[in-house]
Design an enzyme around this catalytic site. Sequence first.
Site, PDB file in Angstrom:
ATOM      1  N   GLU A 179      33.477  28.954  20.697  1.00 53.48           N
ATOM      2  CA  GLU A 179      32.804  30.186  19.760  1.00 53.48           C
ATOM      3  C   GLU A 179      31.792  29.695  18.999  1.00 53.48           C
ATOM      4  O   GLU A 179      31.176  30.425  18.039  1.00 53.48           O
ATOM      5  CB  GLU A 179      34.171  30.567  18.809  1.00 53.48           C
ATOM      6  CG  GLU A 179      35.363  31.118  19.507  1.00 53.48           C
ATOM      7  CD  GLU A 179      35.130  32.366  20.384  1.00 53.48           C
ATOM      8  OE1 GLU A 179      34.025  32.917  20.334  1.00 53.48           O
ATOM      9  OE2 GLU A 179      36.143  32.787  20.874  1.00 53.48           O
ATOM     10  N   HIS A 193      37.899  31.350  12.564  1.00 52.15           N
ATOM     11  CA  HIS A 193      38.294  32.205  13.515  1.00 52.15           C
ATOM     12  C   HIS A 193      39.863  31.963  13.874  1.00 52.15           C
ATOM     13  O   HIS A 193      40.222  30.312  14.138  1.00 52.15           O
ATOM     14  CB  HIS A 193      37.581  32.161  14.701  1.00 52.15           C
ATOM     15  CG  HIS A 193      38.203  32.891  15.945  1.00 52.15           C
ATOM     16  ND1 HIS A 193      38.888  34.085  15.860  1.00 52.15           N
ATOM     17  CD2 HIS A 193      38.625  32.351  17.352  1.00 52.15           C
ATOM     18  CE1 HIS A 193      39.421  34.270  17.260  1.00 52.15           C
ATOM     19  NE2 HIS A 193      39.368  33.185  17.869  1.00 52.15           N
ATOM     20  N   HIS A 197      43.952  33.493  14.972  1.00 52.50           N
ATOM     21  CA  HIS A 197      44.755  34.478  15.959  1.00 52.50           C
ATOM     22  C   HIS A 197      46.194  34.856  14.878  1.00 52.50           C
ATOM     23  O   HIS A 197      47.360  34.679  15.307  1.00 52.50           O
ATOM     24  CB  HIS A 197      45.426  33.799  16.895  1.00 52.50           C
ATOM     25  CG  HIS A 197      44.078  33.454  18.129  1.00 52.50           C
ATOM     26  ND1 HIS A 197      44.456  32.767  19.165  1.00 52.50           N
ATOM     27  CD2 HIS A 197      42.932  33.614  18.044  1.00 52.50           C
ATOM     28  CE1 HIS A 197      43.238  32.469  19.648  1.00 52.50           C
ATOM     29  NE2 HIS A 197      42.432  33.070  19.005  1.00 52.50           N
ATOM     30  N   HIS A 221      42.392  39.938  19.781  1.00 52.14           N
ATOM     31  CA  HIS A 221      41.997  38.686  19.979  1.00 52.14           C
ATOM     32  C   HIS A 221      42.324  37.734  18.629  1.00 52.14           C
ATOM     33  O   HIS A 221      43.292  37.073  18.546  1.00 52.14           O
ATOM     34  CB  HIS A 221      40.485  38.538  20.384  1.00 52.14           C
ATOM     35  CG  HIS A 221      40.003  37.034  20.251  1.00 52.14           C
ATOM     36  ND1 HIS A 221      38.866  36.536  20.912  1.00 52.14           N
ATOM     37  CD2 HIS A 221      40.638  35.657  20.076  1.00 52.14           C
ATOM     38  CE1 HIS A 221      38.874  35.269  20.969  1.00 52.14           C
ATOM     39  NE2 HIS A 221      40.011  34.831  20.582  1.00 52.14           N
TER      40      HIS A 221
HETATM   41  P1  13P Z   1      37.965  26.691  21.241  1.00 49.38           P
HETATM   42  O1  13P Z   1      39.212  25.537  21.624  1.00 49.38           O
HETATM   43  O2  13P Z   1      36.826  26.241  22.218  1.00 49.38           O
HETATM   44  O3  13P Z   1      37.595  26.535  19.876  1.00 49.38           O
HETATM   45  O4  13P Z   1      38.606  28.212  21.555  1.00 49.38           O
HETATM   46  C1  13P Z   1      39.609  28.617  20.785  1.00 49.38           C
HETATM   47  C2  13P Z   1      39.609  30.011  20.654  1.00 49.38           C
HETATM   48  O5  13P Z   1      40.372  30.521  19.821  1.00 49.38           O
HETATM   49  C3  13P Z   1      38.513  30.815  21.258  1.00 49.38           C
HETATM   50  O6  13P Z   1      38.584  32.225  20.848  1.00 49.38           O
HETATM   51 ZN    ZN Z   2      40.393  32.816  19.752  1.00 48.53          ZN
END
Ligand code: 13P
Ligand code: ZN
Length: 269
Positions: free
Chosen positions: A119, A142, A144, A214
């Site tokens: 990302e 970022h 989840h 996401h």
């Molecule tokens: P990475 O392992 O490349 O950081 O990706 C994790 C992710 O949440 C992608 O949206």
């Molecule tokens: Zn992600």
Amino acid sequence: MSSILISRPALAAEIDKVAEVAGYLWQKGWAERNGGNITINITEFADDEMRRMPAISQPLSIGATLPALKNGFFYCKGTQKRMRDLARDPMANGSIIRILDDCAHYVIIADQPVMPTSELPSHLSVHNYLLSQGIPYNASMHTHPIELVAMTHHRKFLEKDVASNLLWSMIPETKAFCPRGLGMVPYQLPSSVELAESTIAELPDYDVVMWEKHGVFAVDTDIMAAFDQVDVLNKAAQIYVTSRNMGFEPEGMSPEQMHELSVAFNLPK
Ligand code: 13P
Ligand code: ZN
């Protein structure tokens, strides 16, 4: 401890905060496998010696040209690296990069040639936006978060400010500590430049944006503050979900109560 950190205690303290937050993300259940990523603008810690450190990678493409990042330094979670591992060893599960003169490529300078997160286009585009606007935010995250992501599977919550207003009304602290609310970014392919551009488009109005189906992307002065904003929003989402599980639609604070809170806490909207 890694040599780049041992001689720079202030930088080490920032990386320690990243490791602490990575542990929280895992404990929260928001960081399955390699899920989520963190980048920190560490340019302020780059002394002459750090600026002279040799590259340990080939020049790598960012995927965008980002003029405000010229010769900037960033700590980045490694792609495919786990937050739970990063919590124990941030320099083996992330790396420090330097942006090259062309503002479109970077090199890894420490500790190991760990490839940055997939990302990176979103993270670096966001840092470029923050710097170009003079916004003193160093951290982007970022992750989840379960209940917030679940909400984006319903059309009504994707409409502008519907989720913000609902979440704010679940518990007064939500608006007090996430006063700009939650922006919505329609589904885009993970790691794409389109996702980065859609994220930037929301930042004039929001510090936290949802990536539909996401995760969230949050910015703040440091990583702890970015985490806190997501934590209060997801707590509100959990209260909403818990009420629904108890069999009723939660009443929410009234518009009058929300207004009173905004005045008392001097909140923007
Ligand atoms: P990475 O392992 O490349 O950081 O990706 C994790 C992710 O949440 C992608 O949206
Ligand atoms: Zn992600």
